[in-house]
Motif scaffolding. Structure first.
Motif, mmCIF file in Angstrom:
data_model
loop_
_atom_site.group_PDB
_atom_site.id
_atom_site.type_symbol
_atom_site.label_atom_id
_atom_site.label_comp_id
_atom_site.label_asym_id
_atom_site.label_seq_id
_atom_site.Cartn_x
_atom_site.Cartn_y
_atom_site.Cartn_z
ATOM 1 N N GLU A 28 0.828 -1.200 0.000
ATOM 2 C CA GLU A 28 0.000 0.000 0.000
ATOM 3 C C GLU A 28 0.867 1.257 0.000
ATOM 4 O O GLU A 28 1.799 1.401 0.780
ATOM 5 C CB GLU A 28 -0.921 0.015 1.228
ATOM 6 N N TRP A 29 0.542 2.185 -0.881
ATOM 7 C CA TRP A 29 1.198 3.486 -1.012
ATOM 8 C C TRP A 29 2.699 3.380 -1.275
ATOM 9 O O TRP A 29 3.467 4.222 -0.870
ATOM 10 C CB TRP A 29 0.926 4.368 0.204
ATOM 11 N N LEU A 223 3.209 11.499 -1.965
ATOM 12 C CA LEU A 223 3.395 10.185 -1.354
ATOM 13 C C LEU A 223 3.437 10.201 0.170
ATOM 14 O O LEU A 223 3.457 9.146 0.779
ATOM 15 C CB LEU A 223 4.714 9.572 -1.842
ATOM 16 N N HIS A 226 6.083 7.428 2.275
ATOM 17 C CA HIS A 226 6.142 6.036 1.864
ATOM 18 C C HIS A 226 7.270 5.794 0.842
ATOM 19 O O HIS A 226 7.982 6.693 0.434
ATOM 20 C CB HIS A 226 4.792 5.607 1.293
ATOM 21 N N ASP A 245 -5.274 12.143 -4.589
ATOM 22 C CA ASP A 245 -5.049 10.709 -4.776
ATOM 23 C C ASP A 245 -6.168 9.982 -5.503
ATOM 24 O O ASP A 245 -5.934 8.930 -6.100
ATOM 25 C CB ASP A 245 -4.841 10.037 -3.416
ATOM 26 N N GLU A 276 0.688 2.534 -5.880
ATOM 27 C CA GLU A 276 -0.190 3.521 -5.225
ATOM 28 C C GLU A 276 -1.034 2.851 -4.127
ATOM 29 O O GLU A 276 -0.528 2.047 -3.361
ATOM 30 C CB GLU A 276 -1.032 4.260 -6.258
ATOM 31 N N ASP A 277 -2.329 3.129 -4.078
ATOM 32 C CA ASP A 277 -3.174 2.656 -2.972
ATOM 33 C C ASP A 277 -3.681 1.255 -3.286
ATOM 34 O O ASP A 277 -4.865 1.021 -3.533
ATOM 35 C CB ASP A 277 -4.342 3.630 -2.774
#
Length: 515
Positions: A28-29, A223, A226, A245, A276-277
């Motif tokens: 994640e991220w 970001l 991260h 985002d 990314e997410d």
């Protein structure tokens, strides 16, 4: 659709949410390309906890306790009381709620993250309660999203996904589902632009790497703290707009669905490739396939390592003890029971003969976004909307305007006079005066909506928070009802200091602010 088929699709939705969320959580991220084909960490028969599912369980509890006539203020109470995760838009909204502000202001004021991903990830509950009724799902999704996304792109994202998922109970054409979702959001919003660009680049023949570059160059957000790959950092992808985002991550979902061409694993893993997410993008895709195909669709290789348990991390475990469903089956049964109550309440007309055109937004649906700037209070015979005319901030020596938008909702009395009184606070002056009277005809006759403006002036040293009350009384009695509406203003000092970003750490560590 039989009851067994419906239950299978609901269970498939929640299982998909756990599959995709657990698969994507470890990366994640992280801003990098991910070459992932399966779970990447040790599992002991349980899914990883995820706020994506947690908040939907919170909405389940709210609906069970308060019924379906519920709005953003009701949901906001549960959000503030029982949701303990306080990062980004969640934390901003909880701070605003504790101040006394109400949605949608709680999601707009001081919120750099109103264009982020925290709302669309909790859309499935509305689709499951209103299958084949995307307009109903979208309306509840709107009330949900404005709590912590206010007038941001995050609201459009949840409405888009909820509508798409609701239609997916009766339709599995991905391109058609995308167009249905788009019909529920403004065509000129940045999210709509991003989705259409994703479709265009895919149809133009761009591959996964090319479309990822397109996102990185045009739609990335910041970001925070991260990981970023050395390749992406060298291309200048380490910094984007803070909180920006949701366009990029919804685009990733669209690419995953399009490149997958109906293949579940390919769709989910394609989304993971973009980074990314990742728990949110893969979780949304897997939940959508669960809705379209049912629980039997998922291969045991995806289910066995995580089992059927629900593990939460962001709901208060003490005050909600005994209320949180422990398994996918329990969650499914409770959602099915709520759906039956919703069906009895609203008398849905849904059948297997419905076509795609039946699922598109009505011509007037987009009017719902007029509610993104005002706080609405509903009373018998009267609706009151508070427009703060900008931020709810008062400054010493400057007049702060607030506007009251009033609607006579009576269906039987043609007109009436409404007396208004704004109760003052010590040290404040109300202009032009505290008391006013407004003549209101019935709103449905076309001239029954009036605006009243006040200005508040403070010349003394400011207090942190000012709580005002506006009183409304119809002169023709209307059961002698006296109605009160709160107005909250805050004082703030300071200005935003320009951030200086520094590279601290090895390659793979993104830039951090000097604090």
């Amino acid at each position: 659709m039989t009851k067994n088929e419906f239950r299978s699709r609901i269970m498939g939705c929640w299982m998909g949410k756990n599959i995709g969320g657990t698969l994507g959580m470890p990366m994640e991220w992280k801003r990098c390309k991910n070459n992932v084909n399966y779970y990447t960490h040790d599992l002991n028969g349980e899914p990883l906890p995820n706020d994506d599912l947690d908040i939907q369980i919170l909405w389940l509890l709210a609906l069970e306790e308060r019924g379906f006539y519920i709005n953003s203020k009701d949901l906001g109470e549960y959000f503030n009381e029982f949701m303990i995760f306080t990062h980004a838009e969640y934390g901003v909204a909880k701070t605003n709620l504790r101040t006394g502000l109400q949605p949608p202001v709680t999601g707009s004021f001081n919120n750099e993250f109103k264009d982020s991903c925290g709302a669309y990830i909790r859309s499935e509950i509305w689709a499951c309660l209103f299958p084949g009724q995307p307009e109903m799902a979208a309306r509840y999704a709107f009330e949900d999203a404005v709590i912590d996304h206010g007038d941001g792109q995050g609201v459009y994202a949840e409405v888009f996904v909820a509508a798409m998922e609701s239609a997916a109970f009766y339709l599995d054409d991905i391109r058609e589902l995308i167009e249905i979702g788009l019909s529920y959001i403004p065509s000129d919003c940045k999210l709509s632009e991003g989705i259409r660009k994703a479709v265009e680049t895919y149809e133009a023949g761009m591959n996964e790497d090319e479309t990822r570059e397109y996102i990185m160059q045009n739609y990335i957000g910041h970001l925070e703290c991260h990981y970023i790959s050395e390749e992406d950092e060298q291309k200048g992808y380490q910094n984007g707009r803070m909180g920006w985002d949701v366009p990029s991550n919804i685009m990733i979902i669209i690419y995953g669905l399009l490149f997958g061409r109906g293949d579940f694993e390919r769709s989910m893993l394609t989304a993971l490739h973009y980074g990314e997410d990742t728990d949110c993008t893969s979780g949304t895709i897997a939940a959508l396939f669960g809705i379209m195909k049912g629980i039997e669709f998922f291969d045991k290789k995806w289910i066995d390592p995580i089992g059927h348990k629900i593990v939460t991390c962001s709901i208060d475990p003490f005050r909600m003890f005994g209320k949180i469903p422990g398994t996918i089956e329990e969650l499914t049964d409770r959602v099915v029971a709520l759906h039956e109550k919703a069906n009895a309440t609203f008398s849905f007309q849904v059948n297997d003969l419905m076509t795609a055109k039946d699922f598109y937004a009505s011509s007037y649906f987009l009017n719902i976004y007029l509610e993104m700037k005002t706080v609405k209070y509903e009373f018998p015979y009267l609706n009151v909307r508070i427009d703060y005319c900008g931020d709810p901030v008062v400054k010493r020596g400057e007049r702060k305007k607030i506007k009251l938008i009033l609607s006579n909702t009576s269906k039987s009395i043609t007109s009436d006079r409404l007396d208004i009184y704004l109760y003052n606070r010590e040290g404040c002056t109300v202009l032009p005066q505290n008391e006013a009277a407004v003549f209101l005809t019935m709103a449905h006759m076309g001239a029954g909506i009036k605006e009243v403006e006040y200005e508040i002036l403070i010349d003394e040293p400011l207090k942190p928070i000012y709580h005002f009350v506006v009183e409304f009384i119809f002169e023709e009695n209307k059961n002698g009802r006296i109605m009160h509406v709160p107005v909250v203003l805050v004082s703030e000092t300071g200005s935003v200091h320009q951030v200086i970003w520094e590279k601290r750490g090895e390659n793979g560590t993104c830039n951090l602010p000097r604090v």
